[in-house]
Design a protein around this motif. Sequence first.
Motif, short mmCIF file in Angstrom:
data_model
loop_
_atom_site.label_atom_id
_atom_site.label_comp_id
_atom_site.label_asym_id
_atom_site.label_seq_id
_atom_site.Cartn_x
_atom_site.Cartn_y
_atom_site.Cartn_z
N ALA A 35 0.88 -1.80 -0.12
CA ALA A 35 -0.58 -0.21 -0.01
C ALA A 35 0.71 1.33 0.03
CB ALA A 35 -0.94 0.34 1.18
N ILE A 36 1.50 1.40 0.46
CA ILE A 36 2.52 2.29 0.85
C ILE A 36 3.87 2.46 0.02
CG2 ILE A 36 4.58 3.59 2.10
CD1 ILE A 36 2.22 3.67 3.65
N GLN A 37 4.11 1.41 -1.19
CA GLN A 37 4.65 1.54 -2.57
C GLN A 37 3.95 1.95 -3.35
OE1 GLN A 37 6.74 -1.93 -3.50
NE2 GLN A 37 7.56 -2.37 -1.74
N ALA A 38 2.73 1.54 -3.46
CA ALA A 38 1.59 2.09 -4.23
C ALA A 38 1.45 3.66 -4.34
CB ALA A 38 0.28 1.35 -4.65
N LEU A 39 1.47 4.46 -2.51
CA LEU A 39 0.88 5.65 -2.84
C LEU A 39 2.32 6.21 -2.41
CD1 LEU A 39 -0.01 8.20 -0.74
CD2 LEU A 39 1.22 7.41 0.96
N PRO A 110 -6.00 6.63 -5.16
CA PRO A 110 -5.98 7.35 -6.36
C PRO A 110 -6.38 9.42 -5.39
CG PRO A 110 -7.41 5.30 -5.57
CD PRO A 110 -6.23 5.66 -4.43
N LEU A 111 -6.78 8.99 -4.25
CA LEU A 111 -6.86 10.68 -4.03
C LEU A 111 -5.98 11.46 -3.80
CD1 LEU A 111 -9.20 9.15 -0.78
CD2 LEU A 111 -10.21 10.01 -3.35
N THR A 183 -6.62 19.22 2.11
CA THR A 183 -7.16 18.32 1.44
C THR A 183 -6.15 17.13 1.41
OG1 THR A 183 -8.47 19.16 0.56
CG2 THR A 183 -8.14 17.04 -0.39
N SER A 184 -4.63 17.42 0.42
CA SER A 184 -3.98 16.03 0.59
C SER A 184 -3.04 16.10 1.74
CB SER A 184 -2.17 16.59 -0.97
OG SER A 184 -3.43 16.68 -1.52
N ALA A 185 -2.68 17.08 2.17
CA ALA A 185 -2.09 16.85 4.10
C ALA A 185 -3.12 16.25 4.79
CB ALA A 185 -1.66 18.26 4.59
N THR A 186 -4.24 16.34 4.48
CA THR A 186 -4.92 15.84 5.23
C THR A 186 -5.10 14.01 4.96
OG1 THR A 186 -6.68 17.31 5.67
CG2 THR A 186 -7.42 15.23 6.27
N HIS A 187 -5.84 13.63 4.17
CA HIS A 187 -5.32 11.98 3.61
C HIS A 187 -3.42 11.39 3.88
CE1 HIS A 187 -9.08 12.30 1.67
NE2 HIS A 187 -8.55 13.04 0.27
N LEU A 188 -2.89 12.16 3.75
CA LEU A 188 -1.34 11.83 4.34
C LEU A 188 -1.23 11.70 6.26
CD1 LEU A 188 1.14 13.49 2.17
CD2 LEU A 188 0.43 11.57 1.85
#
Length: 233
Positions: A35-39, A110-111, A183-188
């Motif tokens: 999952a992390i590699q995909a990220l 994807p987000l 938005t991106s930081a919240t997902h992270l």
Amino acid sequence: MAMGHTIKAFDDELGQLRALVSEMGGMAEAAISDAIQALVRRDLDGAARVVDQDRRIDAIEAEIEREVVRMIALRAPMADDLREILAAMKISGVIERIGDYAKNIAKRVPLLQDARGIEPLSILPAMARLVSEMVHNVLDAFVARDADAAVTVCESDRAVDDFYNSLFRTLLTYMLENPHTITSATHLLFIAKNLERIGDHATNIAEMVFFAATGRQMTERSKGDDTLVPPME
């Protein structure tokens, strides 16, 4: 002679149960890494595979539950053996939850297609390696019935919390200084929290391993709740 045969059959069944738990744990451990590699690679297909493979983890958990019920009904295990069998069933439930956290991470890939340039993204793989190592080590401790190794896993959880707190501060700074990254930081941040929760679950397994091996509860670990934000499920 019949008694010896029965004991050998039971030992074989215990070995098979340990193998199922190890297989399930190995899949969960791989799911974290994948999952992390995909990220990091923005690999949508890889993320989708992690989500899809979670069904196999769920299937092994169900198989372990069936085997535990069968063994208790047919073998009526006592003392040490009963503790180990029940620990295997409880541990499989925790591993299933770890798999869910890895799946949650993959679902956010994807987000985060536009998250390049956010520095904390480069820190997440190191945090993921640490929690994956905890999962690996605690499963080794379970198979070996190694109480000391279980204690060592619990001690590693502090470093996971330190990772999370550092990431939280950094991401908060990014959001304050660059509102377009919110938005991106919240997902992270959710991903970091998922990793932190995996570390907590590894310590829960360690406590089960310790009890199964010794018949005693592990001395309550002094983690406290020093994370900076409440859990994000």
